[in-house]
Design an enzyme around this catalytic site. Structure first.
Site, PDB file in Angstrom:
ATOM      1  N   ASN A 251     -14.825   6.513   6.767  1.00 55.37           N
ATOM      2  CA  ASN A 251     -13.749   5.617   7.338  1.00 55.37           C
ATOM      3  C   ASN A 251     -13.074   6.216   8.586  1.00 55.37           C
ATOM      4  O   ASN A 251     -12.926   5.685   9.416  1.00 55.37           O
ATOM      5  CB  ASN A 251     -13.097   4.946   6.235  1.00 55.37           C
TER       6      ASN A 251
ATOM      7  N   GLU B 191      -1.563   9.617   0.035  1.00 58.46           N
ATOM      8  CA  GLU B 191      -1.742   9.207  -1.431  1.00 58.46           C
ATOM      9  C   GLU B 191      -1.143  10.294  -2.404  1.00 58.46           C
ATOM     10  O   GLU B 191      -1.269  11.505  -2.195  1.00 58.46           O
ATOM     11  CB  GLU B 191      -3.292   9.293  -1.566  1.00 58.46           C
TER      12      GLU B 191
ATOM     13  N   GLU C 140       0.898  -1.288   0.148  1.00 59.19           N
ATOM     14  CA  GLU C 140       0.005  -0.227  -0.002  1.00 59.19           C
ATOM     15  C   GLU C 140       0.887   1.277   0.001  1.00 59.19           C
ATOM     16  O   GLU C 140       0.279   2.562  -0.535  1.00 59.19           O
ATOM     17  CB  GLU C 140      -0.930   0.055   1.270  1.00 59.19           C
TER      18      GLU C 140
END
Length: 383
Positions: free
Chosen positions: A283, A245, A236
């Site tokens: 989330n 990100e 990831e």
């Protein structure tokens, strides 16, 4: 290497109001060794008191296997003298506090039983005064919140309520989570180019939030779970290189205005962060509720605090099924294989032939980490 940045699209499944104190750094881990000694090491002996000031008691002071463990007026007898050991056991009358039938279900009652070394006899006493079953990740609970003498004790999903709070003898041990199967040297070997943000101390500080992680089952299973978690994290983040990100064009896309709480930190505030690249407002809300941290209003904590970042990854690993059918933690401890962890993390985009190169990247890392930890990978590596 091209990194596939996953959008975490798992919505809340049931109640995620996991106790904040249980997640706090400073939880006292009461041993997680794989082989129990004949008598508990580094133990402290005394009464365990709870609801209405009453004590954890062995019914009839009997040492027979299967004797109920109950709430009773504190009286100082041997039936109420509990040895809380650094080996993970809680003992009285020479036997262990045991979850009946190895059950992990809400309502499974407690009994006294010969010490076997089973996971149903392993406990964590936290700084928040929870006594948590390692196998079930649930709390010792007074049935029905009833303070009457003779009320049976059980395990139940941790709620933080008074009928789950206990004053237990302190072991005098190190209050930080210990016994992690990955040493700092091995961690550094796994991630030679890691970003300095991803500290080993941040990871070990986060372990108290989910004490069953990498501490359930045999030594082999514990090492396999740690390797599986770190292999997926490796994929990831590009080897623990990226904290946030990289595709900033995606940032405004992670706000679901259909949620009643909206996006108070801003439309573009919920991009992927941390070891598991947590994203989406729902989330951040769910993880924050579970960990007792306001991540909905301050999602930047995940990129600024190493322990918080690691906790969000452990939250997903231990509590979320994602596009799979089980949590990654359960996949490893129940021998379903590394492939099932991939399915739970990004199966909708990678599994069943959708992106075999991405799957292979995860498997390669897992096998490399397994080698570093000196164990075997098990079956079912692919999804």
């Amino acid at each position: 290497m091209r990194i596939h940045w996953r959008r975490v699209v798992t919505r809340r499944r049931g109640s995620l109001t996991r106790r904040a104190a249980y997640a706090a750094v400073g939880s006292l881990v009461v041993g997680l060794l794989s082989v129990l000694p004949a008598s508990p090491a580094a133990a402290a002996t005394g009464q365990i008191s709870g609801l209405a000031g009453k004590c954890v008691d062995v019914a009839g002071a009997s040492s027979a296997n299967g004797t109920p463990v109950q709430l009773y007026d504190c009286n100082g007898t041997g039936a109420q003298q509990w040895n809380v050991g650094s080996d993970g056991t809680i003992r009285a009358l020479g036997k262990c506090l045991d979850v009946t039938g190895n059950s992990t279900a809400d309502g499974a009652v407690l009994q006294l039983w010969d010490c076997t070394g089973g996971a149903n006899q392993r406990w964590v006493v936290t700084a928040a005064r929870d006594i948590v079953s390692i196998a079930a990740d649930k709390c010792v609970d007074v049935t029905g919140n009833n303070s009457a003498n003779g009320t049976r004790l059980q395990i139940w999903t941790c709620t933080g309520a008074a009928n789950q709070k206990w004053s237990a003898p302190a072991t005098g041990g190190d209050p930080s989570p210990g016994g992690f199967v990955v040493s700092e040297a091995q961690f550094n070997q796994m991630f030679p180019n890691r970003n300095s943000f991803y500290t080993y101390s941040g990871l070990t500080a986060a372990l108290g939030a989910y004490p069953a992680f990498a501490k359930t089952g045999s030594d082999t299973v514990r090492r396999q779970e740690a390797a599986a978690f770190l292999a997926n994290v490796n994929h990831e983040t590009g080897g623990l290189v990226h904290v946030v990100e990289q595709n900033t064009a995606n940032y405004p896309h992670y706000c679901d205005w259909g949620q009643p709480y909206g996006c108070p930190a801003g439309q573009a505030a919920y991009y992927g962060r941390g070891p598991i690249q947590l994203s989406w407002n729902f989330n951040y809300k769910a993880a924050g509720d579970a960990l007792g941290i306001d991540l909905l209003n301050n999602p930047w904590l995940v990129q600024n605090d190493s322990a918080v970042a690691w906790k969000t990854a452990l939250w997903y690993w231990n509590t979320q099924t994602g596009p799979g059918t089980m949590t990654p933690h359960n996949a490893m401890v129940n021998q379903r294989g590394f492939g099932e962890t991939i399915r739970s993390i990004n199966g909708s985009l990678e599994c069943d032939g959708r992106n075999p190169a991405q799957v292979q990247s995860r498997v390669d890392a897992y096998q490399r980490f397994i080698s570093i930890l000196g164990t075997t990978p098990g079956a079912n590596l692919y999804c």
